[in-house]
Every structure is written in structure tokens, then in C-alpha cells.
Design an enzyme around this catalytic site. Structure first.
Site, PDB file in Angstrom:
ATOM      1  N   ARG A 115      -9.015   3.283   9.156  1.00 21.43           N
ATOM      2  CA  ARG A 115      -8.702   1.904   9.511  1.00 21.43           C
ATOM      3  C   ARG A 115      -9.767   1.284  10.408  1.00 21.43           C
ATOM      4  NH1 ARG A 115      -2.777   1.946   8.894  1.00 21.43           N
ATOM      5  NH2 ARG A 115      -1.830   0.026   9.513  1.00 21.43           N
ATOM      6  N   ARG A 143      10.818  -7.258   4.808  1.00 18.71           N
ATOM      7  CA  ARG A 143      10.988  -5.823   5.012  1.00 18.71           C
ATOM      8  C   ARG A 143      11.763  -5.585   6.311  1.00 18.71           C
ATOM      9  NH1 ARG A 143       5.443  -2.624   4.690  1.00 18.71           N
ATOM     10  NH2 ARG A 143       5.271  -3.138   6.878  1.00 18.71           N
ATOM     11  N   LYS A 166       0.824  -1.224   0.000  1.00 22.35           N
ATOM     12  CA  LYS A 166       0.000   0.000   0.000  1.00 22.35           C
ATOM     13  C   LYS A 166       0.854   1.268   0.000  1.00 22.35           C
ATOM     14  CE  LYS A 166      -2.474   0.235   3.815  1.00 22.35           C
ATOM     15  NZ  LYS A 166      -1.817  -0.634   4.599  1.00 22.35           N
ATOM     16  N   ARG A 189      11.456  -0.537  11.209  1.00 24.97           N
ATOM     17  CA  ARG A 189      10.152  -0.507  11.873  1.00 24.97           C
ATOM     18  C   ARG A 189      10.110  -1.540  12.985  1.00 24.97           C
ATOM     19  NH1 ARG A 189       5.099   0.248   7.877  1.00 24.97           N
ATOM     20  NH2 ARG A 189       4.151  -0.542   9.788  1.00 24.97           N
ATOM     21  N   ARG A 195      -0.821  -7.610  13.651  1.00 22.15           N
ATOM     22  CA  ARG A 195      -1.325  -6.552  12.766  1.00 22.15           C
ATOM     23  C   ARG A 195      -2.340  -7.116  11.768  1.00 22.15           C
ATOM     24  NH1 ARG A 195       4.112  -4.630  10.612  1.00 22.15           N
ATOM     25  NH2 ARG A 195       2.967  -3.257   9.221  1.00 22.15           N
TER      26      ARG A 195
HETATM   27  P1  AMP Z   1       1.202   1.478   8.870  1.00 21.34           P
HETATM   28  O1  AMP Z   1       2.521   2.111   8.530  1.00 21.34           O
HETATM   29  O2  AMP Z   1       0.086   2.037   8.044  1.00 21.34           O
HETATM   30  O3  AMP Z   1       1.242  -0.025   8.834  1.00 21.34           O
HETATM   31  O4  AMP Z   1       0.868   1.916  10.367  1.00 21.34           O
HETATM   32  C1  AMP Z   1       1.749   1.563  11.430  1.00 21.34           C
HETATM   33  C2  AMP Z   1       1.030   1.668  12.768  1.00 21.34           C
HETATM   34  O5  AMP Z   1       0.581   3.031  12.974  1.00 21.34           O
HETATM   35  C3  AMP Z   1      -0.213   0.830  12.904  1.00 21.34           C
HETATM   36  O6  AMP Z   1       0.056  -0.524  13.255  1.00 21.34           O
HETATM   37  C4  AMP Z   1      -0.958   1.581  14.013  1.00 21.34           C
HETATM   38  O7  AMP Z   1      -0.371   1.329  15.281  1.00 21.34           O
HETATM   39  C5  AMP Z   1      -0.676   3.039  13.656  1.00 21.34           C
HETATM   40  N1  AMP Z   1      -1.705   3.573  12.732  1.00 21.34           N
HETATM   41  C6  AMP Z   1      -1.504   4.031  11.465  1.00 21.34           C
HETATM   42  N2  AMP Z   1      -2.654   4.462  10.916  1.00 21.34           N
HETATM   43  C7  AMP Z   1      -3.606   4.267  11.850  1.00 21.34           C
HETATM   44  C8  AMP Z   1      -5.009   4.497  11.888  1.00 21.34           C
HETATM   45  N3  AMP Z   1      -5.677   5.024  10.854  1.00 21.34           N
HETATM   46  N4  AMP Z   1      -5.667   4.167  13.029  1.00 21.34           N
HETATM   47  C9  AMP Z   1      -5.030   3.665  14.090  1.00 21.34           C
HETATM   48  N5  AMP Z   1      -3.720   3.405  14.120  1.00 21.34           N
HETATM   49  C10 AMP Z   1      -3.000   3.707  13.017  1.00 21.34           C
END
Ligand code: AMP
Length: 192
Positions: free
Chosen positions: A88, A127, A13, A134, A145
Site C-alpha cells: 500500500r 457496507r 478488492k 468495520r 481512507r
Molecule cells: P482494508 O481492509 O484493506 O481496507 O484495510 C483496513 C485497514 O488496515 C487500513 O485502513 C489500514 O489501517 C490497515 N492496513 C491494511 N493493509 C495495510 C497496509 N498494507 N499498510 C498499512 N496499513 C494497512
């Protein structure tokens, strides 16, 4: 273009959203990236959200909605945006509708990327191994996740599907091929 890019962790994504935003000359808004920067900044909010990120849990809706309320009001969003990682949860999707109404904007595209679950875990693990930096790219957190995605984020896909404006793409091919497929689908839907 005002797009929401949906899909599970590890689907590609972020990569696809960044490429598409660049191609269209609009900001790529990654809430994961915003949260990681907030944690790295050492701000009070960062201290509060760090644990959620480390465990692979979602940050609370009120925090995320406030972050997006501020971000969408920035002048660069007038040209459009690609949202990556938001909404989300169903409350976030509903809040986004309200926010956009306030800003007199409408979403133009919803893209939903998918690959089989075994591929997702493999990609996240790779990754992490290749130094993504990360803290949540470990096998254990990746599994959490994915569970969180199924329970809380998959319903967001249903929410948009009911509106009938969703572009579904399988993201198994290479990055350029998937990007070309997204661009073609987006342009086709723009010409309708
Ligand atoms: P991502 O990089 O999109 O996988 O996001 C990494 C982490 O950021 C997620 O596992 C959540 O802990 C937090 N996060 C990112 N976007 C959201 C969202 N829209 N709602 C809640 N937590 C978020």
C-alpha cells in the site's frame, strides 16, 4: 498464481480477491483482515495498530512488512497467493520485491480495479449500514481512507505500471461479471 490486487477502498478488492483465490486454489491474504484479527485478539500489536485502523490511516511500513514476511513464509504460499491490501506504499512494494527474491518467487499478475470516486463512497457507506462491523466504514473515515489511498497507495500502481505487467479492470458491473472479466484477463496473460 502470485497476484497483487490493487484498487481503492470500496472498489470490491476483497470480494474479488477472495473469489479469485478460491477459483485458483491459493490463499487469499488480506492485510486489512489480518490487522482486524490482530486488533480483536487483544495482543500488544493489536493495541498499537487499533488507532490507525479507526482513523483510516495506514499502519506503519515496518509493522506491515514484518507481518507479510511471516505470512509469505507459511507453507500454503508455496502454491501461490492473492495479496489484497498489500503493498500500500512504495516502501512496501520495494520490500515485497526483496521478500519475494529471498523466497525465490516472482509475482505473476498485478490487477488494478477502478470505479469513480462517488461510487466508492456510496459502496463503503452501504457496507457500513448493512453491518460490516468495520469501525472504518463511516463516511468520515471513508473519506480519509480515500485521501490516504490517493497520497500513498496510488504511486504503487505507477510502480507496477512501469514494469508493464498490469491488468486494469473497471469494477462497476456486478460481482460475477467483474470476476469473469478478471479471470479472462488473467488467463489471457497466462497464455502469452
Ligand atoms: P482494508 O481492509 O484493506 O481496507 O484495510 C483496513 C485497514 O488496515 C487500513 O485502513 C489500514 O489501517 C490497515 N492496513 C491494511 N493493509 C495495510 C497496509 N498494507 N499498510 C498499512 N496499513 C494497512
Amino acid at each position: 498464481m502470485r497476484m497483487v490486487m490493487l484498487g481503492p477502498p470500496g472498489v470490491g478488492k476483497g470480494t474479488q480477491a477472495a473469489l479469485l483465490a478460491k477459483a485458483k486454489g491459493v490463499p487469499h491474504i488480506s492485510t486489512g483482515e489480518i490487522m482486524r484479527q490482530t486488533v480483536a485478539s487483544g495482543e500488544e500489536l493489536g493495541k498499537r495498530v487499533k488507532g490507525f485502523l479507526d482513523r483510516g490511516e495506514l499502519v506503519t511500513d515496518d509493522v506491515m512488512i514484518e507481518v507479510m514476511r511471516e505470512r509469505l513464509r507459511q507453507p500454503d504460499c508455496a502454491a501461490g497467493f492473492v495479496l489484497d491490501g498489500f503493498p500500500r506504499t512504495l516502501p512496501q512494494a520495494e520490500a515485497l520485491d526483496v521478500l519475494l527474491r529471498e523466497l525465490e518467487m516472482e509475482l505473476t499478475h498485478i490487477v488494478d480495479l477502478a470505479v469513480p470516486e462517488s461510487v466508492l463512497l456510496e459502496r463503503i457507506q452501504k457496507r457500513g449500514a448493512s453491518g460490516s462491523g468495520r469501525s472504518d466504514d463511516t463516511m468520515e473515515v471513508a473519506k480519509r481512507r480515500l485521501e490516504v489511498y490517493q497520497a500513498q497507495t496510488a504511486p504503487v500502481g505507477e510502480y507496477y505500471l512501469q514494469r508493464g505487467n498490469m491488468i486494469k479492470i473497471e469494477s462497476l458491473a456486478g460481482v460475477p461479471e467483474v470476476q469473469a472479466e478478471i479471470l479472462a484477463a488473467v488467463e489471457q496473460s497466462e497464455s502469452v
